[in-house]
Design a protein around this motif. Structure first.
Motif, PDB file in Angstrom:
ATOM      1  N   THR B 107       0.804  -1.227   0.000  1.00  6.93           N
ATOM      2  CA  THR B 107       0.000   0.000   0.000  1.00  6.93           C
ATOM      3  C   THR B 107       0.835   1.276   0.000  1.00  6.93           C
ATOM      4  O   THR B 107       0.479   2.255  -0.654  1.00  6.93           O
ATOM      5  CB  THR B 107      -0.966   0.000   1.201  1.00  6.93           C
ATOM      6  N   MET B 108       1.967   1.293   0.722  1.00 10.77           N
ATOM      7  CA  MET B 108       2.760   2.527   0.769  1.00 10.77           C
ATOM      8  C   MET B 108       3.251   2.892  -0.631  1.00 10.77           C
ATOM      9  O   MET B 108       3.156   4.050  -1.037  1.00 10.77           O
ATOM     10  CB  MET B 108       3.948   2.371   1.734  1.00 10.77           C
ATOM     11  N   ALA B 109       3.747   1.905  -1.377  1.00 11.13           N
ATOM     12  CA  ALA B 109       4.238   2.194  -2.731  1.00 11.13           C
ATOM     13  C   ALA B 109       3.078   2.539  -3.662  1.00 11.13           C
ATOM     14  O   ALA B 109       3.172   3.451  -4.484  1.00 11.13           O
ATOM     15  CB  ALA B 109       5.024   1.007  -3.279  1.00 11.13           C
ATOM     16  N   GLU B 110       1.968   1.799  -3.531  1.00  9.71           N
ATOM     17  CA  GLU B 110       0.820   2.063  -4.399  1.00  9.71           C
ATOM     18  C   GLU B 110       0.291   3.482  -4.196  1.00  9.71           C
ATOM     19  O   GLU B 110       0.039   4.208  -5.163  1.00  9.71           O
ATOM     20  CB  GLU B 110      -0.300   1.041  -4.115  1.00  9.71           C
ATOM     21  N   SER B 111       0.144   3.884  -2.924  1.00 15.44           N
ATOM     22  CA  SER B 111      -0.405   5.216  -2.660  1.00 15.44           C
ATOM     23  C   SER B 111       0.584   6.317  -3.055  1.00 15.44           C
ATOM     24  O   SER B 111       0.187   7.356  -3.593  1.00 15.44           O
ATOM     25  CB  SER B 111      -0.827   5.353  -1.194  1.00 15.44           C
ATOM     26  N   LEU B 112       1.874   6.072  -2.835  1.00 13.78           N
ATOM     27  CA  LEU B 112       2.901   7.037  -3.277  1.00 13.78           C
ATOM     28  C   LEU B 112       2.863   7.220  -4.783  1.00 13.78           C
ATOM     29  O   LEU B 112       2.957   8.335  -5.299  1.00 13.78           O
ATOM     30  CB  LEU B 112       4.307   6.536  -2.912  1.00 13.78           C
ATOM     31  N   ALA B 113       2.717   6.101  -5.502  1.00 10.65           N
ATOM     32  CA  ALA B 113       2.731   6.148  -6.971  1.00 10.65           C
ATOM     33  C   ALA B 113       1.525   6.912  -7.510  1.00 10.65           C
ATOM     34  O   ALA B 113       1.657   7.738  -8.423  1.00 10.65           O
ATOM     35  CB  ALA B 113       2.764   4.737  -7.539  1.00 10.65           C
ATOM     36  N   ILE B 114       0.343   6.643  -6.953  1.00 11.77           N
ATOM     37  CA  ILE B 114      -0.851   7.362  -7.429  1.00 11.77           C
ATOM     38  C   ILE B 114      -0.741   8.848  -7.086  1.00 11.77           C
ATOM     39  O   ILE B 114      -1.061   9.716  -7.902  1.00 11.77           O
ATOM     40  CB  ILE B 114      -2.141   6.776  -6.807  1.00 11.77           C
ATOM     41  N   ALA B 115      -0.249   9.132  -5.876  1.00 16.52           N
ATOM     42  CA  ALA B 115      -0.092  10.530  -5.466  1.00 16.52           C
ATOM     43  C   ALA B 115       0.851  11.263  -6.418  1.00 16.52           C
ATOM     44  O   ALA B 115       0.555  12.369  -6.883  1.00 16.52           O
ATOM     45  CB  ALA B 115       0.443  10.598  -4.032  1.00 16.52           C
ATOM     46  N   ALA B 116       1.977  10.632  -6.730  1.00 16.58           N
ATOM     47  CA  ALA B 116       2.944  11.255  -7.640  1.00 16.58           C
ATOM     48  C   ALA B 116       2.326  11.446  -9.023  1.00 16.58           C
ATOM     49  O   ALA B 116       2.509  12.487  -9.670  1.00 16.58           O
ATOM     50  CB  ALA B 116       4.201  10.407  -7.728  1.00 16.58           C
ATOM     51  N   SER B 322      -4.219 -20.585  -3.324  1.00 15.79           N
ATOM     52  CA  SER B 322      -2.854 -20.210  -3.019  1.00 15.79           C
ATOM     53  C   SER B 322      -2.785 -18.687  -2.828  1.00 15.79           C
ATOM     54  O   SER B 322      -3.807 -18.008  -2.888  1.00 15.79           O
ATOM     55  CB  SER B 322      -1.915 -20.682  -4.126  1.00 15.79           C
ATOM     56  N   ILE B 323      -1.578 -18.169  -2.602  1.00 19.55           N
ATOM     57  CA  ILE B 323      -1.419 -16.758  -2.218  1.00 19.55           C
ATOM     58  C   ILE B 323      -0.731 -15.966  -3.325  1.00 19.55           C
ATOM     59  O   ILE B 323       0.479 -16.077  -3.511  1.00 19.55           O
ATOM     60  CB  ILE B 323      -0.594 -16.635  -0.925  1.00 19.55           C
ATOM     61  N   PRO B 324      -1.484 -15.146  -4.070  1.00 20.36           N
ATOM     62  CA  PRO B 324      -0.839 -14.311  -5.082  1.00 20.36           C
ATOM     63  C   PRO B 324      -0.104 -13.148  -4.426  1.00 20.36           C
ATOM     64  O   PRO B 324      -0.491 -12.699  -3.344  1.00 20.36           O
ATOM     65  CB  PRO B 324      -2.003 -13.783  -5.927  1.00 20.36           C
ATOM     66  N   GLY B 325       0.926 -12.691  -5.086  1.00 20.20           N
ATOM     67  CA  GLY B 325       1.662 -11.538  -4.580  1.00 20.20           C
ATOM     68  C   GLY B 325       1.642 -10.404  -5.580  1.00 20.20           C
ATOM     69  O   GLY B 325       1.345 -10.602  -6.768  1.00 20.20           O
ATOM     70  N   ILE B 326       1.931  -9.213  -5.094  1.00 18.48           N
ATOM     71  CA  ILE B 326       2.038  -8.048  -5.979  1.00 18.48           C
ATOM     72  C   ILE B 326       3.148  -7.149  -5.441  1.00 18.48           C
ATOM     73  O   ILE B 326       3.431  -7.174  -4.232  1.00 18.48           O
ATOM     74  CB  ILE B 326       0.696  -7.275  -6.080  1.00 18.48           C
ATOM     75  N   ALA B 327       3.778  -6.389  -6.313  1.00 18.48           N
ATOM     76  CA  ALA B 327       4.802  -5.432  -5.873  1.00 18.48           C
ATOM     77  C   ALA B 327       4.749  -4.210  -6.770  1.00 18.48           C
ATOM     78  O   ALA B 327       4.709  -4.338  -7.994  1.00 18.48           O
ATOM     79  CB  ALA B 327       6.185  -6.078  -5.940  1.00 18.48           C
ATOM     80  N   HIS B 328       4.683  -3.058  -6.144  1.00 20.13           N
ATOM     81  CA  HIS B 328       4.723  -1.804  -6.893  1.00 20.13           C
ATOM     82  C   HIS B 328       6.066  -1.119  -6.597  1.00 20.13           C
ATOM     83  O   HIS B 328       6.468  -1.048  -5.434  1.00 20.13           O
ATOM     84  CB  HIS B 328       3.576  -0.882  -6.493  1.00 20.13           C
ATOM     85  N   ALA B 329       6.718  -0.637  -7.645  1.00 15.62           N
ATOM     86  CA  ALA B 329       8.032  -0.011  -7.469  1.00 15.62           C
ATOM     87  C   ALA B 329       7.953   1.497  -7.710  1.00 15.62           C
ATOM     88  O   ALA B 329       7.316   1.940  -8.668  1.00 15.62           O
ATOM     89  CB  ALA B 329       9.037  -0.634  -8.435  1.00 15.62           C
ATOM     90  N   VAL B 330       8.591   2.250  -6.837  1.00 18.30           N
ATOM     91  CA  VAL B 330       8.596   3.703  -6.959  1.00 18.30           C
ATOM     92  C   VAL B 330      10.039   4.192  -6.872  1.00 18.30           C
ATOM     93  O   VAL B 330      10.752   3.837  -5.928  1.00 18.30           O
ATOM     94  CB  VAL B 330       7.753   4.363  -5.836  1.00 18.30           C
ATOM     95  N   ALA B 331      10.453   4.989  -7.841  1.00 18.12           N
ATOM     96  CA  ALA B 331      11.822   5.523  -7.829  1.00 18.12           C
ATOM     97  C   ALA B 331      11.827   6.893  -7.181  1.00 18.12           C
ATOM     98  O   ALA B 331      11.083   7.786  -7.588  1.00 18.12           O
ATOM     99  CB  ALA B 331      12.370   5.615  -9.250  1.00 18.12           C
TER     100      ALA B 331
END
Lengths: 336, 336
Positions: B107-116, B322-331
């Motif tokens: 969530t921290m990366a997702e919200s940072l990315a949308i905010a940016a 099973s357990i899916p994963g997700i990752a959002h990357a922010v530079a």
């Protein structure tokens, strides 16, 4: 200013919709892509059926746009289930990125607004916004096991079994898209709580935020309510819609002539649905089938779509919290 | 192309952070705005304490930016609790719009990315991205009542009690902001499932999506891994980090020299935390306190922040998924 404007006018190129047997007996029956005869959709659990409906809506939106999965840049979706498992597990089956959102029954407007914002800014060219719900999964998660056969109070609504998705695209140089309805602006809502604690009275809990959202949108855009051919709210139901009209009227804005509520119109209300439909799937199905059909046929040209959400959980209610509401407004217009 | 670029370089103007006693015994202790001595934070339930921490982080970010509530245009937030009640109820106390997101611990990366993305496009000038978690609320929601005193397996992680928020702003003509770290690009992740079904082994469930996310980001940006001073992943923990390094190494990319995981570093791992920290609050606290401090002091200048989420619920696991994963990357980079 809460409203953001989309000067590049991202288009709703196509939609995909599916709904259960009870829903299809009503107004949306002849507009959805698939009318289910069995609300289990061939699955073994309600949750898996809900997820499969959402996947269907996503795939159907892609197909109706005459595109393929590889053409889609992003999926924005969420749902009512804990940890939005319908959306997450639907997203697992596709090879495009996923942005999970949660706005309870406001999810269709929230996802449409973010999709339009991203396409308008040129970040992505094709985004799917989608959501859905299932009566039986919602009932057992939020209320009681169905087997208990609980009595429903008269202020209750009935969670819609259905899903809808919209494919939002940059028009680019594609003249085929120039007749598609455009998303021209969006107003993200504030969380508003008037102290309603009755978990069966969602309409009352959501109508204050809906009223404030509509008033804010009109103020930000400098428009009168009659600018819109239709102001479509999410799923306030019959009682919530009456409260909404009263609240806006108190502020000097009369929407009685051009307001309709997805929850109020989706069922042929006779007995058990009481105030009408609710659930993220309610506005998703009504907007993406019935309303979009009228937009495409130019029977409607300016629509303000205001999906509304009640931000509660069984834990928050169990701990004595009241029910805050939220409403996001999205303006959809035929622009040429 | 999954990566979107922010040419107007929205700045992280200020952050606000708070963490529990166990967390503050570790690396973040001297960097957070508030170190709690009592993880109930004066509240009667874990959930209310979690919500209050999130509110604290939001208010503190505003205060640290020397702004007032009226200056903020939008809050983007979510959390691990069913129906993201911490975020929704925190948002209720503020007079700005709310966009609810769900990405589990990403969530921290997702919200940072949308905010940016929103600030870069000029939709809003000042947005807060925030999230948090609480060990005790997560434990009883996802696993067992604390009173049961269940044994934790060695592959388990420990949900962080803490919250963090960042205020992202358009630099405009404000020279005071020119030294603030900028968000230069973001890569939204795909949902990836390698079939892990052990709900205690989140690191293994999330590492495939993390690896693919990092590789995609490097491909889209044409960068090598060593472009970044640091690649900070969300909360894979010790075991998940080892898997991540193996998976990226298999694809010819070596991140062993500049990778660190928020979950792996947050605790002085001695006994009960096993693989380290997890929870949406883990990367939120570590990034917004420790990492941001090093960015502001120019000890780090180029950071790739990759928050990772495990997209399960008790229902999905109970139904054999099973357990899916997700990752959002922010530079995040110091640009001048």
């Amino acid at each position: 200013m809460q409203t953001i404007f989309f000067k590049n006018k991202p288009r709703i190129v196509a939609t995909g919709t599916i709904a259960g047997p009870k829903e299809c007996a009503g107004v949306v029956g002849k507009y959805v892509d698939k009318a289910l005869t069995d609300d289990m959709f061939g699955e073994s659990t309600y949750e898996k059926a809900e997820c499969k409906m959402l996947s269907y809506a996503i795939s159907q939106a892609i197909q109706n746009a005459r595109l393929e999965e590889k053409d889609v840049d992003l999926l924005i979706s969420g749902d009512l289930l804990n940890q939005i498992i319908s959306a997450s597990f639907a997203a697992r089956d596709y090879d495009f990125p996923f942005l999970g959102v949660y706005g309870a029954c406001s999810t269709m407007a929230e996802s449409l607004a973010i999709a339009a914002a991203f396409v308008n800014a040129g970040y992505y060219k094709k985004i799917i916004a989608a959501t859905g719900s299932h009566f039986s999964s919602a009932e057992r998660q939020y209320r009681y096991p169905l087997e208990l056969g609980n009595t429903r109070p008269p202020q209750a609504q009935w969670t819609v079994t259905g899903a809808g998705g919209a494919l939002i695209a940059d028009m680019g140089g594609d003249n085929d898209l120039k007749n598609a309805p455009a998303i021209t602006s969006a107003t993200f809502g504030k969380v508003v709580d008037y102290g309603i604690t009755d978990v069966n009275n969602m309409g009352a809990a959501m109508s204050p935020s809906t009223s404030l959202g509509i008033l804010q949108h009109l103020k930000d855009t400098g428009r009168n309510a009659d600018y819109y051919d239709l102001i479509v709210t999410g799923d306030l139901g019959a009682l919530g819609s009456r409260i909404l009209k009263d609240l806006t009227w108190e502020k000097g804005v009369d929407i009685t002539g051009n307001h309709v509520d997805c929850g109020e119109i989706i069922y042929k209300v006779i007995e058990k649905e009481f105030q009408g439909g609710s659930g993220a799937g309610c506005s998703a199905v009504v907007f993406n089938s019935y309303i979009m059909d009228k937009l495409k046929k130019r029977e409607l040209n300016k629509v303000l779509f205001v999906a509304t959400g009640a931000l509660l959980s069984t834990v928050s209610s169990g701990q004595g919290e009241s029910i805050p509401g939220i409403a996001h407004a999205v303006a959809i217009e035929n622009v040429e």
